[in-house]
Design an enzyme around this catalytic site. Structure first.
Site, PDB file in Angstrom:
ATOM      1  N   LYS A 171       1.351  -1.248  -0.157  1.00  0.00           N
ATOM      2  CA  LYS A 171      -0.104   0.050   0.220  1.00  0.00           C
ATOM      3  C   LYS A 171       0.814   1.503  -0.398  1.00  0.00           C
ATOM      4  O   LYS A 171       2.036   1.891   1.140  1.00  0.00           O
ATOM      5  CB  LYS A 171      -1.147   0.240   1.338  1.00  0.00           C
ATOM      6  CG  LYS A 171      -1.824   1.203   1.783  1.00  0.00           C
ATOM      7  CD  LYS A 171      -2.223   1.467   2.623  1.00  0.00           C
ATOM      8  CE  LYS A 171      -1.584   2.353   3.430  1.00  0.00           C
ATOM      9  NZ  LYS A 171      -1.642   3.314   2.682  1.00  0.00           N
ATOM     10  N   GLU A 244       9.968   1.032  10.620  1.00  0.00           N
ATOM     11  CA  GLU A 244      11.011   1.747  10.062  1.00  0.00           C
ATOM     12  C   GLU A 244      10.418   3.156  10.109  1.00  0.00           C
ATOM     13  O   GLU A 244       9.024   3.384   9.739  1.00  0.00           O
ATOM     14  CB  GLU A 244      11.678   1.410   8.544  1.00  0.00           C
ATOM     15  CG  GLU A 244      12.126   0.360   7.858  1.00  0.00           C
ATOM     16  CD  GLU A 244      13.695   0.355   8.736  1.00  0.00           C
ATOM     17  OE1 GLU A 244      14.265   1.667   9.795  1.00  0.00           O
ATOM     18  OE2 GLU A 244      14.364  -0.185   8.791  1.00  0.00           O
ATOM     19  N   CYS A 278      14.252  10.306   5.966  1.00  0.00           N
ATOM     20  CA  CYS A 278      14.375  10.002   7.238  1.00  0.00           C
ATOM     21  C   CYS A 278      15.500   9.859   7.140  1.00  0.00           C
ATOM     22  O   CYS A 278      15.726  10.113   8.765  1.00  0.00           O
ATOM     23  CB  CYS A 278      13.566   8.426   7.649  1.00  0.00           C
ATOM     24  SG  CYS A 278      14.624   7.273   6.197  1.00  0.00           S
ATOM     25  N   GLU A 375      10.994  16.664  14.753  1.00  0.00           N
ATOM     26  CA  GLU A 375      11.804  15.747  12.845  1.00  0.00           C
ATOM     27  C   GLU A 375      11.277  16.599  12.840  1.00  0.00           C
ATOM     28  O   GLU A 375      10.150  17.156  12.397  1.00  0.00           O
ATOM     29  CB  GLU A 375      11.440  14.080  13.308  1.00  0.00           C
ATOM     30  CG  GLU A 375      12.066  13.922  11.470  1.00  0.00           C
ATOM     31  CD  GLU A 375      11.104  12.953  11.404  1.00  0.00           C
ATOM     32  OE1 GLU A 375      10.702  12.322  11.740  1.00  0.00           O
ATOM     33  OE2 GLU A 375      11.496  11.952  10.436  1.00  0.00           O
TER      34      GLU A 375
HETATM   35  P1  NAD Z   1       2.882   8.382   7.267  1.00  0.00           P
HETATM   36  O1  NAD Z   1       3.263   7.927   9.226  1.00  0.00           O
HETATM   37  O2  NAD Z   1       2.325   9.450   7.904  1.00  0.00           O
HETATM   38  O3  NAD Z   1       2.961   7.993   7.003  1.00  0.00           O
HETATM   39  C1  NAD Z   1       3.131   6.025   6.583  1.00  0.00           C
HETATM   40  C2  NAD Z   1       2.391   5.062   5.929  1.00  0.00           C
HETATM   41  O4  NAD Z   1       1.450   4.503   6.781  1.00  0.00           O
HETATM   42  C3  NAD Z   1       1.163   5.954   4.534  1.00  0.00           C
HETATM   43  O5  NAD Z   1       1.411   4.836   3.683  1.00  0.00           O
HETATM   44  C4  NAD Z   1      -0.514   5.989   5.323  1.00  0.00           C
HETATM   45  O6  NAD Z   1      -0.742   6.240   4.688  1.00  0.00           O
HETATM   46  C5  NAD Z   1      -0.232   4.619   6.812  1.00  0.00           C
HETATM   47  N1  NAD Z   1      -0.763   4.798   7.716  1.00  0.00           N
HETATM   48  C6  NAD Z   1      -1.322   5.578   8.406  1.00  0.00           C
HETATM   49  N2  NAD Z   1      -2.162   5.721   9.341  1.00  0.00           N
HETATM   50  C7  NAD Z   1      -2.026   4.584   9.411  1.00  0.00           C
HETATM   51  C8  NAD Z   1      -2.486   3.796  10.147  1.00  0.00           C
HETATM   52  N3  NAD Z   1      -2.942   3.611  12.128  1.00  0.00           N
HETATM   53  N4  NAD Z   1      -1.893   1.819  10.145  1.00  0.00           N
HETATM   54  C9  NAD Z   1      -1.617   2.053   9.322  1.00  0.00           C
HETATM   55  N5  NAD Z   1      -1.347   2.447   8.491  1.00  0.00           N
HETATM   56  C10 NAD Z   1      -1.215   3.802   8.366  1.00  0.00           C
HETATM   57  O7  NAD Z   1       4.249   8.751   7.041  1.00  0.00           O
HETATM   58  P2  NAD Z   1       4.940   9.679   6.258  1.00  0.00           P
HETATM   59  O8  NAD Z   1       3.954  11.060   6.573  1.00  0.00           O
HETATM   60  O9  NAD Z   1       4.073   9.249   4.867  1.00  0.00           O
HETATM   61  O10 NAD Z   1       5.751   9.459   6.652  1.00  0.00           O
HETATM   62  C11 NAD Z   1       6.523  10.676   6.899  1.00  0.00           C
HETATM   63  C12 NAD Z   1       7.535   9.347   8.114  1.00  0.00           C
HETATM   64  O11 NAD Z   1       8.265   8.230   7.644  1.00  0.00           O
HETATM   65  C13 NAD Z   1       8.494  10.436   8.612  1.00  0.00           C
HETATM   66  O12 NAD Z   1       8.367  10.463  10.100  1.00  0.00           O
HETATM   67  C14 NAD Z   1      10.106   9.983   7.698  1.00  0.00           C
HETATM   68  O13 NAD Z   1      10.674   9.335   9.208  1.00  0.00           O
HETATM   69  C15 NAD Z   1       9.537   8.597   8.219  1.00  0.00           C
HETATM   70  N6  NAD Z   1      10.189   7.635   6.720  1.00  0.00           N
HETATM   71  C16 NAD Z   1      10.990   6.388   7.974  1.00  0.00           C
HETATM   72  C17 NAD Z   1      12.706   6.289   7.177  1.00  0.00           C
HETATM   73  C18 NAD Z   1      12.941   5.257   8.096  1.00  0.00           C
HETATM   74  O14 NAD Z   1      13.234   4.187   7.149  1.00  0.00           O
HETATM   75  N7  NAD Z   1      13.211   4.330   9.165  1.00  0.00           N
HETATM   76  C19 NAD Z   1      12.311   5.868   6.146  1.00  0.00           C
HETATM   77  C20 NAD Z   1      11.260   6.961   5.502  1.00  0.00           C
HETATM   78  C21 NAD Z   1      10.040   7.965   6.109  1.00  0.00           C
END
Ligand code: NAD
Length: 485
Positions: A171, A244, A278, A375
């Site tokens: 997804k 992650e 990230c 962050e």
């Molecule tokens: P997010 O947590 O809002 O969303 C990530 C994914 O989760 C999306 O596909 C979203 O639709 C889904 N999602 C949202 N709520 C959910 C729930 N309750 N249950 C299951 N899935 C759900 O994150 P974002 O805003 O898309 O990304 C930014 C964040 O991601 C930042 O904090 C960044 O540091 C982190 N990030 C981490 C890594 C890593 O490898 N550690 C890499 C990239 C981004």
């Protein structure tokens, strides 16, 4: 630019649409460029059922056959780089060159992950018994992907999951669904039906995935807050989880660096992908002896960089990806204004159209300010002055996050000693953000659980299974010294 092709999900090797559609917004114009399916429980059930049905056949293939199909995925990505890159820039905002780079990375990752073997460990081979531990697939794996690297981070999940013999439901973020939908479409004729299913939907879909009883593992990349919700929901049927999550990566710059040479690297460490990485450098600790010189050199780099629509050739930094993130970064900058922090560059945000935020650098704000503690995940960076390295290490570690960090010094031995004291899953010395499919990557503390990449990353998509064979001719009982199971 509009992208009017029919974007459909891939479920059981076929195109699946929904009556409800989600709009996809170009972050550079805030205009809708197309729409995608908005899946609910029924479509997810169909995707999980297809993945479940495909599982025995897929796990039954020889490892080499699955390797060959992973290489075919790599080929499908590289054969379509130009069209996929245009799509990625339109939905994500990053400049075209960066979009191409992400897709090249995705292809390289598939190719590289295909080369891993699944180890077997013989722990006993005696006259009485042979005891061997194999790595077997878990079942149906769901990949949940964020919007900053929609293709690369998706492939980080798809490739090892498939190699290990699992089937997948992936997804993408509702903000950036297009490239992953397109990949699903490209792979319909390459993978057996049901092996890789791509579903898109709004905020309802993620929680449906983590609660679904037919899913055996969730590999999630996103924010720490969402990661906690994912883990709680996965507990219901003890799904395996890989998380992650977010980071607030420190860089420590020692006084013996070549200031001019590192300024450019440090700038891009913080601002590549408009800070939406990230592992972006989010706190830059600079020794007081070089603080003023390095600050001037970084600002000089910033002044040369053009922020704009990623389709323009000389643009190096695109917009922030979505309104929610734009408002978050604006709020951090507003907080710095309200607290009287000094801005070296940027800080003034025009009202669109487009989620553009200028490169913003804050001069030595207090350690407890929001711009240091949170962050940002956007183009804003605090420069922070330190006098003693122990103090810098303590400040660098004083965070709930532990994703990555970097140390910069002409004295590699000293830098490595500092690196070993930093609480982070990856620490670079005199470079940053260099990742490899062959090296494990994962967060310490609240930056994650489990890991991706490297053998450990691949093994996250397996269960260990020990098969213990009693050799014929002799009955082993505990009184023989055997350990009962
Ligand atoms: P997010 O947590 O809002 O969303 C990530 C994914 O989760 C999306 O596909 C979203 O639709 C889904 N999602 C949202 N709520 C959910 C729930 N309750 N249950 C299951 N899935 C759900 O994150 P974002 O805003 O898309 O990304 C930014 C964040 O991601 C930042 O904090 C960044 O540091 C982190 N990030 C981490 C890594 C890593 O490898 N550690 C890499 C990239 C981004």
């Amino acid at each position: 630019m509009r992208f009017d092709a029919d974007y459909s999900m891939t479920i059981d090797g076929r195109a699946v649409d929904t009556a409800a559609r989600l709009k996809v917004i170009d972050p550079a114009t805030e205009r809708s460029i197309t729409s995608v399916p908005d899946a609910g429980a029924a479509e997810l059930d169909a995707a999980v059922a297809a993945a479940r049905a495909a599982f025995p056949g897929w796990r039954g293939l020889a490892l080499d056959e699955r390797r060959a199909l992973l290489r075919a995925i790599a080929g499908a990505i590289s054969d379509n780089i130009e069209s996929l890159a245009k799509l990625l820039t339109a939905e994500q905002g990053k400049p075209l060159a960066e979009a191409r780079g992400e897709l090249e990375g995705a292809s390289y990752w598939c190719e590289s992950i295909a080369s891993f073997d699944l180890p077997t460990i013989v722990s006993e081979d005696s006259d009485e018994r042979q005891r061997v531990t194999y790595r077997v697939p878990i079942g149906v794996v769901a990949g949940i992907v964020p919007w900053n690297y929609p293709m690369l981070l998706g492939v980080w999940k798809i490739a090892p999951a498939l190699l290990a013999g699992n089937t997948v439901v992936v997804k993408p973020s509702p903000f950036t669904p297009l490239t992953m939908l397109k990949l699903g479409e490209l792979l319909r004729d390459i993978l057996p039906p049901g092996v890789l299913n791509v579903v898109t939907g709004g905020d309802q879909l993620g929680p449906l995935i983590t609660a679904h009883p037919g899913i055996d593992k969730v590999s999630f990349t996103g924010s720490t807050a969402t990661g906690k919700r994912v883990m709680a929901s996965c507990a219901a049927n003890l799904k395996r989880v890989t998380l992650e999550l977010g980071g607030n990566d420190p860089a420590i710059v020692m006084p013996d660096v070549d200031v001019e040479a590192v300024a450019e690297q440090l700038f891009w460490a913080a601002f590549s992908n408009s800070g939406q990485i990230c592992i972006a450098t989010k706190r830059l600790y600079i020794h007081e002896a070089i603080y003023d010189r390095l600050k001037a050199a970084i600002v000089a780099v910033a002044e040369r960089v053009r922020v704009g629509n990623g389709t323009d050739a000389d643009v190096r930094l695109g917009p922030v990806q979505n309104r929610q993130q734009y408002e978050r970064v604006r709020a951090l900058i507003a907080d710095s204004h309200a607290n009287g922090h000094d801005f070296l560059i940027g800080g003034d945000i025009s009202d669109g159209p487009g989620f553009f935020i200028p490169v913003t650098i804050v001069d030595n704000p207090p350690e407890n300010s929001r711009v240091v503690q949170e962050e940002a995940f956007g183009p804003v960076l605090p420069l922070l002055k330190f006098a003693h390295v122990d103090e810098a290490i303590a400040r660098a570690n004083d965070t709930i996050f532990g994703l990555a960090a970097s140390v910069w010094s002409a004295d590699v031995e000293q830098a490595t000693a500092i690196a070993s004291q930093l609480e982070a899953g990856t620490v670079w010395v005199n470079e940053v953000q260099n990742l490899s499919p062959f090296a494990v990557f994962g967060g310490h503390k609240q930056s994650g659980l489990g890991a991706e990449n490297g053998l450990e990353g691949v093994l996250e998509y397996t269960n260990p299974q020990t098969i213990s064979i009693h050799k014929a001719g002799r009955q082993v009982t505990p009184s023989d010294g055997a350990v009962p199971a």
